[in-house]
Design a protein around this motif. Structure first.
Motif, short mmCIF file in Angstrom:
data_model
loop_
_atom_site.label_atom_id
_atom_site.label_comp_id
_atom_site.label_asym_id
_atom_site.label_seq_id
_atom_site.Cartn_x
_atom_site.Cartn_y
_atom_site.Cartn_z
N PRO A 10 -0.88 7.67 -7.10
CA PRO A 10 -0.24 6.91 -8.17
C PRO A 10 -0.46 5.40 -8.10
O PRO A 10 -0.67 4.75 -9.13
N THR A 11 -0.44 4.80 -6.89
CA THR A 11 -0.63 3.34 -6.85
C THR A 11 -2.00 2.94 -6.29
O THR A 11 -2.24 1.76 -6.01
N GLY A 12 -2.90 3.92 -6.12
CA GLY A 12 -4.31 3.62 -5.90
C GLY A 12 -4.78 3.40 -4.47
O GLY A 12 -5.98 3.29 -4.23
N VAL A 56 1.76 9.80 1.75
CA VAL A 56 2.85 10.43 2.49
C VAL A 56 4.17 10.09 1.80
O VAL A 56 4.44 8.92 1.53
N TYR A 57 4.95 11.13 1.48
CA TYR A 57 6.30 10.91 0.93
C TYR A 57 7.29 11.55 1.90
O TYR A 57 7.27 12.77 2.10
N TYR A 85 -0.22 6.22 4.30
CA TYR A 85 1.22 5.98 4.39
C TYR A 85 1.52 4.48 4.45
O TYR A 85 0.65 3.68 4.76
N GLY A 86 2.78 4.16 4.19
CA GLY A 86 3.17 2.76 4.00
C GLY A 86 3.65 2.04 5.23
O GLY A 86 4.60 1.26 5.17
N ASN A 87 2.99 2.29 6.37
CA ASN A 87 3.27 1.59 7.64
C ASN A 87 4.62 1.97 8.28
O ASN A 87 5.09 1.29 9.16
N GLU A 89 5.76 5.93 9.02
CA GLU A 89 5.22 7.03 9.81
C GLU A 89 4.61 8.05 8.85
O GLU A 89 5.03 8.12 7.70
N GLY A 116 -1.54 2.16 3.59
CA GLY A 116 -1.64 1.54 2.27
C GLY A 116 -0.37 0.76 2.00
O GLY A 116 0.68 1.07 2.58
N HIS A 118 3.03 -0.19 0.87
CA HIS A 118 4.12 0.74 0.57
C HIS A 118 4.44 0.67 -0.93
O HIS A 118 4.49 -0.41 -1.52
N ILE A 214 9.26 10.77 -9.61
CA ILE A 214 9.10 10.98 -8.16
C ILE A 214 9.15 9.64 -7.41
O ILE A 214 8.83 9.57 -6.23
N CYS A 216 7.20 7.12 -7.51
CA CYS A 216 5.91 6.70 -6.96
C CYS A 216 5.67 5.20 -7.16
O CYS A 216 4.85 4.61 -6.49
C1 FMN Z 1 8.97 8.62 -2.50
C2 FMN Z 1 8.13 7.93 -1.47
C3 FMN Z 1 8.23 8.29 -0.13
C4 FMN Z 1 7.45 7.64 0.83
N1 FMN Z 1 7.54 8.02 2.13
C5 FMN Z 1 6.82 7.38 3.08
C6 FMN Z 1 6.91 7.76 4.46
O1 FMN Z 1 7.57 8.72 4.84
N2 FMN Z 1 6.24 7.01 5.39
C7 FMN Z 1 5.47 5.92 5.02
O2 FMN Z 1 4.97 5.24 5.89
N3 FMN Z 1 5.29 5.60 3.71
C8 FMN Z 1 5.94 6.30 2.74
N4 FMN Z 1 5.77 5.99 1.41
C9 FMN Z 1 4.75 4.99 1.03
C10 FMN Z 1 3.43 5.62 0.57
O3 FMN Z 1 3.03 6.66 1.41
C11 FMN Z 1 2.32 4.55 0.55
O4 FMN Z 1 2.74 3.43 -0.18
C12 FMN Z 1 0.99 5.04 0.00
O5 FMN Z 1 0.04 4.05 0.30
C13 FMN Z 1 1.01 5.29 -1.50
O6 FMN Z 1 -0.19 5.91 -1.89
P1 FMN Z 1 -0.86 5.72 -3.35
O7 FMN Z 1 -1.21 4.24 -3.46
O8 FMN Z 1 -2.09 6.54 -3.30
O9 FMN Z 1 0.14 6.12 -4.38
C14 FMN Z 1 6.53 6.62 0.43
C15 FMN Z 1 6.42 6.29 -0.92
C16 FMN Z 1 7.20 6.94 -1.87
C17 FMN Z 1 7.04 6.57 -3.32
#
Ligand code: FMN
Length: 256
Positions: A10-12, A56-57, A85-87, A89, A116, A118, A214, A216
């Motif tokens: 969704p956010t690239g 990772v969600y 994942y967003g730094n 876990e 990536g 967050h 969701i 995102c």
């Molecule tokens: C609902 C939700 C749950 C997330 N859960 C996690 C997580 O458990 N651990 C983490 O490090 N980042 C988490 N993130 C951050 C995303 O994994 C991260 O920003 C990722 O780079 C987004 O990918 P995209 O740019 O392809 O959409 C979460 C984001 C969202 C929206």
């Protein structure tokens, strides 16, 4: 030999990591973007290598991503599992993705966890802001080179990857959705167009469906007027926690 890129992003950030892995592999690229709301890609990949990528969600593969990628089948085709994942876990997301890909008929030969920005990151509360950066892209490119080497040696072994079975229980913030600042919004429709779950309707004003959303954050990051914002208390508390606890830079991990 083609490199097939299959992703939900969704956010690239996931898409960017996959593109850089593909550059490292250096072959013809075929894209299967399952992000758009009405994406229903059903196919079987029989040649080359398939790279699957999901964000990772809550330590897992997002349900909607799992549903969409499972319609892309393999025929013992070599495949790579990548989570972004967003730094915080990635917990069990990588093993879950590996299992999903294997169930679809692929042979997983490598895995990677990359970082990536967050989805909840903003200029005020940055979390892994502007990642993947040049170092992350280079790590992805080099991973692509490693994959090519392994394929050239005809080595199709599945490496052990970090994560637990059974996977951790899914948790989510129910009933949350970003809202719109109506005084700034110009009803351009970008939010609705980029929403992967068709949760936003424009009808003289922007209507957000919290059942479909969701969280995102594609609508927030892509709004040209910065008119979308988070107001849900539980999400704001989560952002505060992430901002405080997830500032130490994590690095990509490769399993090959
Ligand atoms: C609902 C939700 C749950 C997330 N859960 C996690 C997580 O458990 N651990 C983490 O490090 N980042 C988490 N993130 C951050 C995303 O994994 C991260 O920003 C990722 O780079 C987004 O990918 P995209 O740019 O392809 O959409 C979460 C984001 C969202 C929206």
């Amino acid at each position: 030999m083609n490199t097939h890129l299959i992703f939900f992003s969704p956010t690239g950030t996931t898409k960017t990591i996959l593109e850089n892995i593909a550059k490292g592999i250096g072959k013809q690229i075929k894209i299967y973007d399952t992000t758009p709301a009405y994406s229903r890609i059903t196919t079987t990949i029989k040649d080359g290598v398939a790279i699957f990528g999901v964000p990772v969600y809550a330590g897992r593969v997002p349900i909607v991503a799992a549903e969409r990628i499972k319609n892309i089948k393999g025929d013992k085709t070599p495949a790579v599992a990548v989570v972004v994942y967003g730094n915080r876990e990635y917990e069990d997301a990588l093993v879950e993705l590996k299992d999903l890909i294997e169930e679809a008929g692929f042979k997983v030969i490598a895995g990677g966890a990359f970082i990536g920005e967050h989805s909840y990151s903003s200029n005020e509360k940055p979390i892994a802001i502007n990642r993947p950066d040049d170092n992350d892209k280079l790590a992805a490119f080099n991973f692509g080179k490693e994959i090519t080497k392994k394929l050239a040696q005809n080595d199709l072994k599945t490496p052990n990857m970090k994560g637990n079975i059974p996977y951790k229980e899914r948790i989510g913030i129910k009933g949350a959705t970003p809202l719109t600042k109506f005084d700034i919004c110009e009803l351009c429709g970008t939010c609705s167009a980029v929403c992967p779950t068709d949760a936003i309707t424009i009808n003289n004003k922007v209507i957000s469906d919290s059942e479909k959303c969701i969280m995102c954050c594609a609508c927030i990051k892509k709004c040209p007027k910065e008119a979308r914002y988070i107001a849900t208390k539980a999400t704001l508390e989560r952002i505060e926690m992430l901002y405080k606890n997830c500032q130490i830079r994590k690095e990509p991990e490769i399993f090959i």
